[in-house]
Design an enzyme around this catalytic site. Structure first.
Site, PDB file in Angstrom:
ATOM      1  N   SER A  79      49.300  15.553  23.180  1.00 42.11           N
ATOM      2  CA  SER A  79      48.710  14.802  22.070  1.00 42.11           C
ATOM      3  C   SER A  79      49.079  15.412  20.726  1.00 42.11           C
ATOM      4  O   SER A  79      50.253  15.589  20.449  1.00 42.11           O
ATOM      5  CB  SER A  79      47.208  14.744  22.294  1.00 42.11           C
ATOM      6  OG  SER A  79      46.696  13.632  21.648  1.00 42.11           O
TER       7      SER A  79
ATOM      8  N   HIS B  68      44.843   8.976  28.523  1.00 44.33           N
ATOM      9  CA  HIS B  68      45.284  10.066  27.641  1.00 44.33           C
ATOM     10  C   HIS B  68      44.745  11.399  28.169  1.00 44.33           C
ATOM     11  O   HIS B  68      43.557  11.703  28.017  1.00 44.33           O
ATOM     12  CB  HIS B  68      44.708   9.754  26.254  1.00 44.33           C
ATOM     13  CG  HIS B  68      45.193  10.648  25.175  1.00 44.33           C
ATOM     14  ND1 HIS B  68      46.484  10.601  24.706  1.00 44.33           N
ATOM     15  CD2 HIS B  68      44.565  11.613  24.461  1.00 44.33           C
ATOM     16  CE1 HIS B  68      46.623  11.492  23.737  1.00 44.33           C
ATOM     17  NE2 HIS B  68      45.471  12.132  23.583  1.00 44.33           N
TER      18      HIS B  68
HETATM   19  C1  GTR Z   1      43.802  11.103  18.338  1.00 43.73           C
HETATM   20  C2  GTR Z   1      44.940  10.911  17.402  1.00 43.73           C
HETATM   21  C3  GTR Z   1      46.222  11.003  18.150  1.00 43.73           C
HETATM   22  C4  GTR Z   1      46.259  12.154  19.120  1.00 43.73           C
HETATM   23  C5  GTR Z   1      44.925  12.518  19.699  1.00 43.73           C
HETATM   24  C6  GTR Z   1      44.776  13.919  20.247  1.00 43.73           C
HETATM   25  O1  GTR Z   1      42.583  10.938  17.752  1.00 43.73           O
HETATM   26  O2  GTR Z   1      44.797   9.655  16.823  1.00 43.73           O
HETATM   27  O3  GTR Z   1      47.298  11.021  17.249  1.00 43.73           O
HETATM   28  O4  GTR Z   1      46.890  13.242  18.586  1.00 43.73           O
HETATM   29  O5  GTR Z   1      43.911  12.405  18.797  1.00 43.73           O
HETATM   30  O6  GTR Z   1      45.295  14.878  19.708  1.00 43.73           O
HETATM   31  O7  GTR Z   1      44.028  14.045  21.226  1.00 43.73           O
END
Ligand code: GTR
Length: 499
Positions: free
Chosen positions: A333, A474
Site C-alpha cells: 500500500s 487490500h
Molecule cells: C489508503 C490510501 C491508499 C493506500 C492505503 C494504505 O487510505 O488511499 O493510497 O496507500 O491507504 O496505505 O493502506
C-alpha cells in the site's frame, strides 16, 4: 468513503448569495443596535443634566443607501467567488467506460525527441531524465545538504528466536552523532542454520516492529502511531495489545523456512504518518539555515521513508549472515509506493516488490480509477511533494506516469501484485503499468511481463517482471508471500539452500 470538493453550480450560488446577504444584514442589525444604545445613553445623560432636547433621528435616512451597498457587496462577493468554494461530493470512478482517454508518456523517447535505442542511452540519458521528473513533480528531491551521518549498534540479540530456528537482532541506526537524535530500529530475523549469507527482504511496517510477531521479547515501539483500536493503539501509542497484531501479514516462520532473512523498520521512526508540516520526521535534519519545511520540489513522507529503506540496506549490507547483494525491497500500500520509489532510486536493491500500492505507486495515474491524484493529495498532503498537487484533476498534464517509475527498476526483477476486491488501488491500472515497462526490459534482451492480457485471479505470470491479482481485498496474504519467494528463488538464488 467520500469527501468534499467545491463546485460552482447556480443553485449553490443562490444559496451563497442568501447566506451572505443574511450575514451582512446581521452586521447591520448589530450596528443599529449599538447605535441605539449609544443614543439612549446620551439621552439619559442629557436628561440627568436637565438638557434634554429633541434627538435627531435623521440617521435613519442613511438606512436605505447602507442596505443597498450591503446587497451590492454581496452580489459582488458571489461573482468574485473563487471556483473552489461550493462543496460537492468527490466520487471515485469505478467504471471502465468512464476512464479518460489518455496517451502514456513514451518510455523510449527522450525530452529532446531522441529515440532511445540501447541500454547505454537508457542509462545515461532517459533514465536520469525520468528520475528527475519524478523528483521534481511527484516524490520530491532529497535535499543534498544535511547531516548524512549513519551509525548503528545491536541493542538486542536473540540467538534462539522462533523456537530456535532463527536469530533475531534489533539494530538501532542513528542519523546524528548522539543517541538522543533521530534513529530507526532495524529488526532482522535470519535463519539460524544457514551456512552462507542469505538473501533478505527489507520492508517498512505500519505499526512498529513488535506488531509483526507476538514474541514478547521484541522491544515495543514507543513512537507516534496511527489511531487503530483494532491494532491496540491508544492515544497514538502502542500498547501490549499491539504485539503481533499485524502478524498475518508477516509469515516469518515460513520466510525463515524458505531460507530468507526478513528485516523490518517502523515507518514512523523516519517520519510519523501525519501532516505536521515536517517538524517531527527526518526532513528537519536536512533543512538549510532558516528552512522550516521542504521546498515545493523537495521530498515529503514517501521520500523520507524510501531514504530510510536505503539506510536499512546500508546496514544490512554489513550485517553478518546477510547477502547484501540480494536484498529485495518489499512494501504494501503506501509502503508499496515507497518500496517502488526506493527501488527506483537505489539500484543496490536486487529485486523490488509492490503489494497493492495503487495511486502514486504501481497504478497508472492517467486512468484516475479508484483513488485519484486529487483525492490522495487531499487526504495525505504530506506523502508527495507540493508540486504534485498541481496535477489534482489534471493527471493528463503530469510529465510522467507510473509505468515509468516501474521501468526505472529494469533490468532488475520487479513484482507487482494487486487484489481483486481492492478496486480503490485500480488492479487493472497496476497491471497496465507493469506490462508497459516491457520496452525497457526488452532493451536489455529480457522478457518483461510475458503477457499482454490481464491474468485471471490467482494465476500469477512472471518472467523478469511478475504480476498477480489475488482473490480478496487490500491486504498482504501468505499467498502473496509465496509468489514473492518463488520469484526471488528464480532470480536471486544461484544454488539450493543448505539445511
Ligand atoms: C489508503 C490510501 C491508499 C493506500 C492505503 C494504505 O487510505 O488511499 O493510497 O496507500 O491507504 O496505505 O493502506
Amino acid at each position: 468513503m467520500s469527501y468534499c470538493i467545491f463546485q460552482t453550480e447556480s443553485g449553490s450560488l443562490s444559496l451563497l448569495f442568501l447566506e451572505r446577504s443574511l450575514l451582512i444584514g446581521f452586521w447591520f442589525a448589530g450596528a443599529s443596535f449599538l447605535s441605539f444604545l449609544k443614543k439612549t445613553y446620551f439621552r439619559w445623560i442629557l436628561f440627568k443634566s436637565g438638557n434634554e432636547r429633541k434627538i435627531n433621528y435623521s440617521m435613519l435616512k442613511y438606512l436605505s443607501p447602507i442596505l443597498t451597498i450591503c446587497i451590492l457587496m454581496s452580489i459582488n462577493a458571489c461573482k468574485n467567488m473563487p471556483e473552489e468554494e461550493t462543496p460537492a461530493e468527490w466520487q471515485p470512478n469505478y467504471d471502465e467506460t468512464k476512464v479518460p482517454n489518455y496517451d502514456l508518456p513514451d518510455l523510449l523517447t527522450a525530452a529532446s525527441g531522441d529515440k532511445i535505442a540501447n541500454t547505454a542511452q537508457w542509462e545515461q540519458q532517459r533514465r536520469p531524465e525520468i528520475i528527475e521528473l519524478f523528483k521534481e513533480h511527484v516524490y520530491g528531491h532529497i535535499p543534498a545538504a544535511g547531516k548524512d551521518t549513519l551509525w548503528w549498534e545491536t541493542t538486542k540479540e536473540d540467538a534462539n528466536a522462533l523456537g530456535g530456528t532463527a536469530i533475531r537482532k534489533e539494530i538501532q541506526c542513528y542519523f546524528t552523532e548522539d543517541r538522543e537524535g533521530p534513529s530507526m530500529q532495524l529488526m532482522v530475523y535470519q535463519p539460524k542454520t544457514a551456512v552462507e549469507p542469505v538473501p533478505a527482504f527489507l520492508a517498512l511496517n505500519f505499526f512498529g516492529n513488535h506488531s509483526i510477531h507476538p514474541d514478547t521479547s521484541i522491544t515495543m515501539s514507543d513512537g507516534w502511531m496511527m489511531a487503530s483500536e483494532k491494532i491496540g493503539i491508544v492515544d497514538h501509542k502502542a500498547t501490549e495489545a499491539s504485539r503481533g497484531a499485524r502478524s498475518s501479514r508477516w509469515p516469518i516462520e515460513r520466510i525463515i523456512e524458505r531460507g530468507y532473512a526478513l528485516a523490518v523498520i517502523y515507518c514512523g521512526d523516519l517520519d510519523p504518518d501525519y501532516d505536521d508540516g515536517f517538524q517531527n520526521g527526518i526532513q528537519s535534519l536536512f533543512y538549510k539555515e532558516g528552512q522550516t519545511a521542504p521546498a515545493a520540489n523537495e521530498w515529503g513522507t514517501i521520500g523520507a521513508w524510501s531514504w530510510g529503506l536505503s539506510r536499512g540496506l546500508d546496514v544490512l549490507q554489513q550485517t553478518p549472515g546477510i547477502d547484501g547483494e540480494k536484498v529485495s525491497v518489499f512494501g504494501h500500500s503506501r509502503l508499496g509506493k515507497t518500496s517502488l520509489w526506493a527501488g527506483a532510486l537505489d539500484e543496490r536493491f536486487a529485486l523490488v516488490i509492490s503489494n497493492n500500492s495503487g495511486c502514486g505507486g504501481a497504478a497508472l495515474s492517467r486512468r484516475a480509477f479508484g483513488e485519484a491524484v486529487t483525492r490522495i493529495n487531499t487526504n495525505f498532503p504530506h506523502w508527495f511533494n507540493t508540486n504534485f498537487k498541481k496535477y489534482n484533476d489534471k493527471e493528463g498534464d503530469l510529465p510522467v506516469d507510473q509505468h515509468q517509475l516501474l521501468a526505472l527498476i529494469a533490468p532488475r526483477p520487479l513484482y507487482v501484485a494487486s487484489a481483486e476486491e481492492d478496486q480503490w488501488a485500480d488492479p487493472r491500472g497496476e497491471f497496465l503499468s507493469t506490462v508497459n515497462t516491457n520496452p525497457v526490459y526488452q532493451l536489455y534482451g529480457l522478457d518483461g511481463l510475458p503477457t499482454k492480457e490481464m491474468p485471471k485471479v490467482d494465476e500469477p505470470v512472471a518472467a523478469t517482471v511478475g504480476y498477480h491479482v489475488r482473490s480478496g481485498g487490500h491486504d498482504v496474504k501468505p499467498y502473496d508471500w509465496e509468489q514473492y519467494m518463488d520469484f526471488a528463488d528464480r532470480h536471486l538464488r544461484t544454488r539450493p539452500i543448505a539445511d
